[in-house]
Design a protein around this motif. Structure first.
Motif, PDB file in Angstrom:
ATOM      1  N   ARG A 176      12.277   2.306 -23.131  1.00  0.00           N
ATOM      2  CA  ARG A 176      12.038   3.367 -23.645  1.00  0.00           C
ATOM      3  C   ARG A 176      12.372   3.568 -25.133  1.00  0.00           C
ATOM      4  O   ARG A 176      11.993   4.014 -26.080  1.00  0.00           O
ATOM      5  N   ALA A 177      13.747   2.907 -25.376  1.00  0.00           N
ATOM      6  CA  ALA A 177      14.283   3.084 -26.832  1.00  0.00           C
ATOM      7  C   ALA A 177      13.631   2.255 -27.838  1.00  0.00           C
ATOM      8  O   ALA A 177      13.527   2.591 -28.864  1.00  0.00           O
ATOM      9  N   TRP A 178      12.834   1.269 -27.352  1.00  0.00           N
ATOM     10  CA  TRP A 178      12.102   0.345 -28.231  1.00  0.00           C
ATOM     11  C   TRP A 178      10.730   0.613 -28.265  1.00  0.00           C
ATOM     12  O   TRP A 178      10.039  -0.084 -28.807  1.00  0.00           O
ATOM     13  N   HIS A 179      10.306   1.700 -27.580  1.00  0.00           N
ATOM     14  CA  HIS A 179       8.937   2.208 -27.664  1.00  0.00           C
ATOM     15  C   HIS A 179       8.109   1.190 -27.036  1.00  0.00           C
ATOM     16  O   HIS A 179       6.881   1.088 -27.529  1.00  0.00           O
ATOM     17  N   LEU A 180       8.626   0.376 -25.963  1.00  0.00           N
ATOM     18  CA  LEU A 180       7.694  -0.544 -25.076  1.00  0.00           C
ATOM     19  C   LEU A 180       7.084  -0.067 -23.869  1.00  0.00           C
ATOM     20  O   LEU A 180       7.930   0.619 -23.180  1.00  0.00           O
ATOM     21  N   PRO A 181       6.132  -0.712 -23.322  1.00  0.00           N
ATOM     22  CA  PRO A 181       5.759  -0.442 -21.984  1.00  0.00           C
ATOM     23  C   PRO A 181       6.711  -0.611 -20.743  1.00  0.00           C
ATOM     24  O   PRO A 181       7.208  -1.707 -20.981  1.00  0.00           O
ATOM     25  N   PRO A 182       6.982   0.241 -19.952  1.00  0.00           N
ATOM     26  CA  PRO A 182       7.874  -0.076 -18.903  1.00  0.00           C
ATOM     27  C   PRO A 182       7.540  -1.378 -18.224  1.00  0.00           C
ATOM     28  O   PRO A 182       8.512  -2.209 -17.666  1.00  0.00           O
ATOM     29  N   GLN A 183       6.229  -1.492 -18.057  1.00  0.00           N
ATOM     30  CA  GLN A 183       6.098  -2.996 -17.308  1.00  0.00           C
ATOM     31  C   GLN A 183       6.702  -4.204 -17.909  1.00  0.00           C
ATOM     32  O   GLN A 183       6.881  -5.036 -17.429  1.00  0.00           O
ATOM     33  N   PHE A 184       6.938  -4.018 -19.321  1.00  0.00           N
ATOM     34  CA  PHE A 184       7.538  -5.296 -20.079  1.00  0.00           C
ATOM     35  C   PHE A 184       8.696  -5.605 -19.554  1.00  0.00           C
ATOM     36  O   PHE A 184       9.479  -6.511 -19.683  1.00  0.00           O
ATOM     37  N   ALA A 185       9.613  -4.530 -19.043  1.00  0.00           N
ATOM     38  CA  ALA A 185      10.820  -4.831 -18.516  1.00  0.00           C
ATOM     39  C   ALA A 185      11.045  -5.924 -17.380  1.00  0.00           C
ATOM     40  O   ALA A 185      11.681  -6.684 -17.182  1.00  0.00           O
ATOM     41  N   LEU A 186       9.802  -5.690 -16.600  1.00  0.00           N
ATOM     42  CA  LEU A 186       9.376  -6.706 -15.513  1.00  0.00           C
ATOM     43  C   LEU A 186       8.973  -8.280 -16.069  1.00  0.00           C
ATOM     44  O   LEU A 186       9.494  -9.059 -15.417  1.00  0.00           O
ATOM     45  N   THR A 187       8.356  -8.261 -17.182  1.00  0.00           N
ATOM     46  CA  THR A 187       8.243  -9.505 -17.704  1.00  0.00           C
ATOM     47  C   THR A 187       9.494 -10.075 -18.101  1.00  0.00           C
ATOM     48  O   THR A 187       9.702 -11.364 -17.890  1.00  0.00           O
ATOM     49  N   LEU A 188      10.309  -9.424 -18.686  1.00  0.00           N
ATOM     50  CA  LEU A 188      11.460  -9.952 -19.467  1.00  0.00           C
ATOM     51  C   LEU A 188      12.293 -10.362 -18.227  1.00  0.00           C
ATOM     52  O   LEU A 188      13.263 -11.403 -18.109  1.00  0.00           O
ATOM     53  N   ALA A 189      12.448  -9.473 -17.081  1.00  0.00           N
ATOM     54  CA  ALA A 189      13.270  -9.891 -15.831  1.00  0.00           C
ATOM     55  C   ALA A 189      12.587 -11.319 -15.244  1.00  0.00           C
ATOM     56  O   ALA A 189      13.320 -12.049 -14.715  1.00  0.00           O
ATOM     57  N   PHE A 190      11.235 -11.307 -15.089  1.00  0.00           N
ATOM     58  CA  PHE A 190      10.905 -12.690 -14.597  1.00  0.00           C
ATOM     59  C   PHE A 190      11.142 -13.674 -15.542  1.00  0.00           C
ATOM     60  O   PHE A 190      11.633 -14.889 -14.921  1.00  0.00           O
TER      61      PHE A 190
END
Length: 256
Positions: free
Chosen positions: A47-61
């Motif tokens: 949210r702070a970087w104005h990125l889609p929340p789904q991208f958090a899951l990509t990074l976690a993968f």
């Protein structure tokens, strides 16, 4: 040929020591639990970087799930007595994996379109059930993201990274880990092993509760096909293909 015979067929290792149920459950469920926790922790950063929340899951993968699964596979190589005696090396990883048969191109051309068509049909059949589940659960990870909330360039960039991570790398490692390594080591045999493997694989998708039924049924089909041809290569190809198609569909939705 029965399912039990297929699991013991050529191309499958026969582990001397099979882990107990607590270890089996931990190896199936805990890596994804750590991944989901990491994705939730990354949410505020997205949210702070104005990125889609789904991208958090990509990074976690990319930085949690895949490294954990590869690390566990390499630890298994290091722990194997016969491999220690011969000299440990990451290049010896295939020696602890089952179903290593190479397949001719014609089998890929025959099997992959059939599996993809079945997966699409299954997804369409289960779509009403998935909508009902989503109505009562704030999943938040569904693709495609809201195209009105983010610049198109941002969505395209994050989806392209997701295509690399969750379309190619992560599903390939998952098939090696779940199918070529864990499946032959389950404390159960035959059809029960197939159902158990598919069920545990579905259960560890904590971020997709609406997809549990689809993942379970699709994995049942994929495991049976993999056992029939005795090759994890076909399950890797099918898993990568279906994941990639879903992401490409999301990308096409963003671009239109």
């Amino acid at each position: 040929m029965t399912t039990g015979t297929l699991i013991r067929a050529r191309g499958a290792t026969r582990p001397a020591n099979r882990p107990a149920w607590p270890t089996v459950l931990a190896m199936h469920l805990l890596p994804a639990a750590a991944t989901f926790a990491a994705a939730l922790a990354l949410g505020p950063l997205m949210r702070a970087w104005h990125l889609p929340p789904q991208f958090a899951l990509t990074l976690a993968f990319a930085f949690v799930l895949t490294p954990i699964e590869l690390g566990l596979l390499l630890a298994a190589v290091r722990a194997a007595r016969n491999l220690r005696a011969a000299g440990w090396s990451p290049r010896r990883l295939p020696e602890i994996l089952a179903f290593r048969r190479r397949l001719p191109l014609r089998l890929y051309l025959l099997i992959l379109p059939c599996l993809t068509a079945m997966a699409v049909g299954l997804a369409m059949l289960l779509a009403p059930l998935e909508r009902r589940v989503l109505d009562g659960y704030p999943a938040g990870w569904a693709l495609p993201p809201d195209s009105d909330a983010y610049p198109v360039a941002t969505l395209v960039a994050t989806l392209l990274v997701t295509l690399l991570v969750d379309g190619l790398v992560n599903p390939a490692v998952e098939e090696l880990y779940f199918r070529a390594y864990l499946l032959p080591r389950l404390p159960v045999r035959g059809a029960l092993a197939v159902v158990t493997s598919a069920g545990l694989f579905a259960a560890q998708h904590y971020w997709q509760p609406e997809k549990f039924a689809f993942i379970f049924l699709a994995q049942l089909l994929l495991i049976v096909v993999m056992l029939r041809v005795r090759s994890v290569r076909i399950s890797i190809a099918a898993h990568c293909l279906t994941n990639s198609l879903a992401i490409l569909f999301a990308l096409a939705t963003v671009l239109t």
